[in-house]
Design an enzyme around this catalytic site. Structure first.
Site, mmCIF file in Angstrom:
data_model
loop_
_atom_site.group_PDB
_atom_site.id
_atom_site.type_symbol
_atom_site.label_atom_id
_atom_site.label_comp_id
_atom_site.label_asym_id
_atom_site.label_seq_id
_atom_site.Cartn_x
_atom_site.Cartn_y
_atom_site.Cartn_z
ATOM 1 N N GLY A 12 45.562 44.506 41.013
ATOM 2 C CA GLY A 12 44.978 43.355 41.692
ATOM 3 C C GLY A 12 46.056 42.470 42.291
ATOM 4 O O GLY A 12 45.931 41.242 42.308
ATOM 5 N N SER A 15 45.999 39.656 46.091
ATOM 6 C CA SER A 15 45.556 38.287 46.359
ATOM 7 C C SER A 15 45.743 37.423 45.124
ATOM 8 O O SER A 15 46.021 37.923 44.022
ATOM 9 C CB SER A 15 44.081 38.260 46.795
ATOM 10 O OG SER A 15 43.234 38.625 45.714
ATOM 11 N N GLY A 18 47.794 37.550 41.293
ATOM 12 C CA GLY A 18 48.550 38.800 41.377
ATOM 13 C C GLY A 18 49.543 38.803 42.515
ATOM 14 O O GLY A 18 50.700 39.216 42.355
ATOM 15 N N TYR A 149 31.852 37.875 30.861
ATOM 16 C CA TYR A 149 33.214 37.492 31.243
ATOM 17 C C TYR A 149 33.966 36.962 30.030
ATOM 18 O O TYR A 149 35.113 37.351 29.777
ATOM 19 C CB TYR A 149 33.149 36.446 32.352
ATOM 20 C CG TYR A 149 34.497 36.041 32.889
ATOM 21 C CD1 TYR A 149 35.228 36.893 33.712
ATOM 22 C CD2 TYR A 149 35.053 34.798 32.581
ATOM 23 C CE1 TYR A 149 36.465 36.529 34.212
ATOM 24 C CE2 TYR A 149 36.293 34.417 33.076
ATOM 25 C CZ TYR A 149 36.989 35.283 33.883
ATOM 26 O OH TYR A 149 38.221 34.912 34.377
#
Length: 257
Positions: A12, A15, A18, A149
């Protein structure tokens, strides 16, 4: 330079946190492999990062794609000194109205995908390497509507501690960075209008002791610390970078008299 001669993988890395981490790693002397699922943003990231970066389009939850990815990294990099398992998604899973497939997809990407990324990386890791998982304050704080999450990020904490034990004989350190609210592109990738998103951001900022969102560059510096020899005796910890949200949850401007 803190990472001179080091080779790093950032999933990742196209963007947000990362990408900012890839930029800082390269500035500190590392060569960096980044992955992502969107070719356009990967191409843009590599253009920004320059010749010390190489991008790979890959889905970390796809075992065949993962096998192909690490075969390419082995060919291009030979070995790795740092793995930042950053790839992940958010998503609401409100109790009483959540589709099972939505819940399982969040766990599959954030937790299972992170584990098997490290599993595939282990044969390429030098002894003394550093592994960092990207967690979240939501793995500790109870935010309504985000059960999957929260479970995935809390799971990373427990998983990292077990992996740290497994890899300790090789002096490989395993830690979790846990960001609080951070200014990333994810804030524009939802169904809210710009005005609604702005109001939500203000409300959240008012609950943070430092009174603001974090910046991706601030997160990158914390990740650099965990990746470098500056943290050579730091292992199996969850490192909160959250403006004090977990440590003093009633310290924000909204709670002050």
């Amino acid at each position: 330079m803190k990472l001179a001669g080091k080779k790093a993988l950032i999933t990742g890395g196209n963007s947000g946190i990362g990408l900012a981490t890839a930029q800082l790693f390269i500035k500190e002397g590392a060569e960096v492999a980044i992955t992502g699922r969107d070719q356009k943003t990967l191409d843009e990231a590599v253009k920004l990062l320059g010749p010390k970066a190489k991008a790979y389009r890959a889905d970390v939850t796809d075992s065949a794609a993962r096998k192909d990815l690490f075969a390419k990294i082995a060919k291009d990099f030979g070995h790795l000194d740092i793995v930042f398992a950053n790839a992940g998604i958010a998503g609401q899973t409100k109790t009483g109205s959540t589709d099972e497939a939505v819940f399982e997809n969040i766990i599959r990407i954030n937790l299972t995908g992170a584990f098997f990324t490290v599993e595939a990386a282990v044969p390429l890791l030098n002894d003394g390497a550093s592994i960092i998982f990207n967690g979240s304050v939501i793995g500790t704080l109870g935010q309504p509507g985000y059960a999957a999450y929260a479970a995935s990020k809390a799971g990373l904490r427990g998983m990292a501690r077990s992996i740290a034990g497994d890899l300790a004989p090789r002096n490989i350190r395993v830690n979790v960075v846990a960001p609080g609210a951070t200014e990333t592109p994810i804030w524009s990738r939802n169904e809210r209008s710009a005005e609604e998103a702005g109001e939500l951001a203000k409300r959240i900022a008012s609950t943070i002791p430092l009174g603001r969102f974090g910046k991706v560059e601030e997160l990158a510096k914390a990740i650099l610390f965990l990746a470098s020899d500056d943290s050579s005796y730091v292992n199996a910890v969850e490192f909160f970078v959250d403006g004090g949200s977990v440590g003093t949850p009633f310290g924000g401007p909204a709670f002050r008299g």
